[in-house]
Enzyme design. Structure first.
Site, mmCIF file in Angstrom:
data_model
loop_
_atom_site.group_PDB
_atom_site.id
_atom_site.type_symbol
_atom_site.label_atom_id
_atom_site.label_comp_id
_atom_site.label_asym_id
_atom_site.label_seq_id
_atom_site.Cartn_x
_atom_site.Cartn_y
_atom_site.Cartn_z
ATOM 1 N N ASP A 144 -10.485 -9.802 11.256
ATOM 2 C CA ASP A 144 -10.237 -8.634 10.393
ATOM 3 C C ASP A 144 -11.566 -8.004 9.959
ATOM 4 O O ASP A 144 -11.758 -6.780 10.048
ATOM 5 C CB ASP A 144 -9.417 -9.110 9.176
ATOM 6 C CG ASP A 144 -9.374 -8.099 8.052
ATOM 7 O OD1 ASP A 144 -8.528 -7.200 8.103
ATOM 8 O OD2 ASP A 144 -10.187 -8.220 7.116
ATOM 9 N N GLU A 177 -3.415 -13.071 5.614
ATOM 10 C CA GLU A 177 -2.614 -12.266 6.519
ATOM 11 C C GLU A 177 -1.533 -13.161 7.134
ATOM 12 O O GLU A 177 -1.672 -14.391 7.153
ATOM 13 C CB GLU A 177 -3.498 -11.725 7.658
ATOM 14 C CG GLU A 177 -4.660 -10.857 7.212
ATOM 15 C CD GLU A 177 -4.262 -9.418 6.899
ATOM 16 O OE1 GLU A 177 -3.194 -8.975 7.329
ATOM 17 O OE2 GLU A 177 -5.030 -8.758 6.180
ATOM 18 N N VAL A 230 0.832 -1.214 0.000
ATOM 19 C CA VAL A 230 0.000 0.000 0.000
ATOM 20 C C VAL A 230 0.864 1.261 0.000
ATOM 21 O O VAL A 230 0.597 2.221 -0.731
ATOM 22 C CB VAL A 230 -0.965 -0.009 1.208
ATOM 23 C CG1 VAL A 230 -1.849 1.225 1.189
ATOM 24 C CG2 VAL A 230 -1.815 -1.273 1.206
ATOM 25 N N LYS A 258 -13.496 -4.238 11.026
ATOM 26 C CA LYS A 258 -14.085 -3.286 10.067
ATOM 27 C C LYS A 258 -15.537 -2.998 10.429
ATOM 28 O O LYS A 258 -15.992 -1.850 10.380
ATOM 29 C CB LYS A 258 -13.975 -3.865 8.648
ATOM 30 C CG LYS A 258 -12.523 -4.035 8.195
ATOM 31 C CD LYS A 258 -12.427 -4.885 6.934
ATOM 32 C CE LYS A 258 -10.967 -5.124 6.546
ATOM 33 N NZ LYS A 258 -10.785 -6.111 5.504
ATOM 34 N N GLU A 295 -10.212 5.686 5.880
ATOM 35 C CA GLU A 295 -10.989 5.053 4.801
ATOM 36 C C GLU A 295 -10.412 3.702 4.381
ATOM 37 O O GLU A 295 -11.148 2.734 4.155
ATOM 38 C CB GLU A 295 -11.042 5.989 3.583
ATOM 39 C CG GLU A 295 -11.939 5.508 2.480
ATOM 40 C CD GLU A 295 -13.405 5.477 2.881
ATOM 41 O OE1 GLU A 295 -13.912 4.365 3.119
ATOM 42 O OE2 GLU A 295 -14.039 6.540 2.972
ATOM 43 N N GLY A 309 -10.997 -1.750 1.928
ATOM 44 C CA GLY A 309 -10.002 -1.304 0.947
ATOM 45 C C GLY A 309 -10.409 -0.092 0.142
ATOM 46 O O GLY A 309 -10.536 1.009 0.667
ATOM 47 N N ILE A 362 -13.193 0.707 -1.299
ATOM 48 C CA ILE A 362 -14.594 1.168 -1.294
ATOM 49 C C ILE A 362 -14.731 2.355 -0.340
ATOM 50 O O ILE A 362 -14.424 2.226 0.849
ATOM 51 C CB ILE A 362 -15.550 0.045 -0.819
ATOM 52 C CG1 ILE A 362 -15.423 -1.194 -1.714
ATOM 53 C CG2 ILE A 362 -16.986 0.541 -0.787
ATOM 54 C CD1 ILE A 362 -16.280 -2.371 -1.260
ATOM 55 N N LYS A 389 -7.004 -1.114 10.738
ATOM 56 C CA LYS A 389 -8.297 -1.439 11.371
ATOM 57 C C LYS A 389 -8.125 -2.018 12.762
ATOM 58 O O LYS A 389 -8.906 -1.741 13.672
ATOM 59 C CB LYS A 389 -9.103 -2.384 10.492
ATOM 60 C CG LYS A 389 -8.443 -3.693 10.208
ATOM 61 C CD LYS A 389 -8.423 -4.045 8.751
ATOM 62 C CE LYS A 389 -7.333 -3.287 8.039
ATOM 63 N NZ LYS A 389 -7.110 -3.673 6.660
HETATM 64 N N1 HSE Z 1 -6.980 -9.546 4.583
HETATM 65 C C1 HSE Z 1 -8.004 -8.633 4.196
HETATM 66 C C2 HSE Z 1 -8.906 -9.287 3.176
HETATM 67 C C3 HSE Z 1 -7.477 -7.348 3.626
HETATM 68 O O1 HSE Z 1 -8.680 -10.410 2.783
HETATM 69 O O2 HSE Z 1 -9.885 -8.669 2.797
HETATM 70 C C4 HSE Z 1 -6.969 -6.416 4.682
HETATM 71 O O3 HSE Z 1 -7.934 -6.123 5.614
#
Ligand code: HSE
Length: 428
Positions: free
Chosen positions: A203, A192, A15, A207, A131, A136, A138, A107
């Site tokens: 994860d 990850e 990123v 979010k 954001e 990602g 969106i 996050k």
């Molecule tokens: N590992 C996450 C995914 C991306 O697969 O969407 C980062 O949050």
């Protein structure tokens, strides 16, 4: 033209490198839109020598991200290192204390420390934008915070982990078991470093907790998210669900109820023809429902260099234009601590039982369900494996408590040859 806005970027992985590319490749476009130039003053990462496919020679280098965060020649500290604590937290705190705006994709850090960080940023009069932390590329944080600011939000839902969506859709399309597709995803670099973050729903739960805070004006409460991952989803359930017109998704749902804030991230059956049901591969989808707007569906890439850097850049652009909004859409100290309402919203359920193949067995199951007040909507028996008879049931709408009671009753009959499977069906 006003002075340039100067970035300090900590973390030069996919990123970070993507962000440097956007700043370099779109310099004129960004300046025209922001009304000032966007420049990078300094960068920091674990390894200085690595080739990242971008020219970093114009920028100063800092080994320590905390030192970078405090540099006099940066206005915005961009945190792209990740990790709930450690250098990410230390450097974001240092940046806020030094009066720098912060943009982060982290996050995990915000799901745990978001309230304290938001209060600190607002007290310091700086922006803290995230954001890229949710779905990602969106722009769902912006949509919720700004575009839907006039709505009382009813429900926030989404498929917010691309890796899980890849695994589930690939299992279905290639008729492969979970373990095999998990290995494929690993080989493709989707997982990850700690895969539990993905397949355990953590994860995506981070979010969801961030979106729920904005949607319902509540303090971020990751601990209040009921989490269940996809590890136990079998190809059998994916195929049986498909045959009944559903697909299995790792779905996040947050809604405010009379009892408090309900947040859950778990595998659900969704209608195959719904937008969520049609989401393929590693894509993400966020569904926002407000009292005035109705339903909004946002779909896009939830990870990857371009999409995530795009989200970071959008935040940087807002700061360059002079927007400093409250971190979660209203002053952090006014966010409420909502009671955590264990998900009790009624729903139909998909049940799969493996039964002894003997007379009267099905009647015992039906009685146990009926005794718990769970009514059968559809039922079918398919195939026979040796002495076991697999049975699929779709219930009428029932509460999670009644369902748990019913499952205990079914297990107590002693007619099961394997643990029962129960998956919620979400009307979306
Ligand atoms: N590992 C996450 C995914 C991306 O697969 O969407 C980062 O949050």
């Amino acid at each position: 033209m006003p002075d340039p806005i100067r970035l300090g970027i900590a973390g030069l992985g996919t990123v970070g490198a993507g962000l440097v590319k956007i700043v370099q490749d779109h310099a004129e476009l960004l300046a025209a839109r922001a009304g000032r130039r966007i420049e990078i003053s300094a960068v920091s990462a674990r390894s200085r020598g690595r080739d990242r496919g971008v020219d970093l020679s114009p920028y100063s280098w800092e080994d320590d991200p905390v030192v970078l965060a405090r540099r006099a020649d940066i206005d915005v500290f961009v945190e792209l290192m990740g990790g709930e604590d450690g250098p990410a937290k230390a450097s974001v705190e240092a940046a806020i204390a030094a009066g720098k705006h912060v943009v982060t994709a982290n996050k995990a850090m915000l799901a745990i420390h978001g309230q304290a960080m938001a209060e600190a940023a607002e007290a310091a009069g700086v922006a803290l934008r995230f954001e890229a932390a949710v779905a990602g590329g969106i722009p769902c944080v912006k949509t919720l915070t700004e575009g839907l600011a006039g709505n009382r939000m009813r429900r926030v839902m989404g498929v917010m982990n691309g890796t899980c969506n890849y695994i589930l859709t690939r299992m279905e399309s290639a008729h492969l078991p979970y373990d095999e597709v998990f290995e494929e995803a690993n080989a493709l670099g989707y997982l990850e470093a700690d895969p539990t973050l993905d397949v355990g729903g953590i994860d995506a739960g981070h979010k969801l907790a961030l979106l729920a805070a904005i949607a319902f004006g509540t303090r971020v409460d990751f601990a209040g998210v009921e989490l269940e991952g996809i590890e136990r989803i079998s190809i059998t359930d994916i195929e049986q669900a498909r045959d009944m017109g559903y697909r299995i998704k790792l779905l996040g749902v947050a809604q405010m109820t009379g009892r408090g804030l309900e947040q859950r991230m778990s595998p659900c059956l969704v209608p195959a023809k719904s937008p969520l049901g049609q989401l393929e591969n590693a894509m993400n989808m966020v569904v926002l429902e407000g009292d005035s707007v109705g339903q909004i569906v946002l779909r896009g890439a939830g990870a990857g260099e371009g999409p995530t850097a795009s989200a970071v850049m959008g935040d940087v652009m807002d700061i360059a234009r002079g927007y400093v909004l409250p971190v979660f859409g209203q002053p952090a100290r006014t966010l409420e601590s909502a009671p955590n309402a264990r998900a009790a919203a009624p729903a139909p359920y998909y049940l799969r039982f493996s039964l002894m193949d003997k007379p009267g067995v099905l009647a015992k199951v039906a009685t146990a369900l009926g005794d718990a007040g769970v009514s059968i909507n559809r039922m079918r028996q398919y195939g026979h494996a040796d002495t076991a008879a697999p049975v699929l049931i779709v219930t009428h709408t029932t509460t999670p408590d009644a369902l748990a009671h019913a499952l205990k009753g079914v297990e107590a009959t002693g007619v099961l040859t394997a643990a029962p499977v129960a998956i919620r069906i979400e009307e979306v």
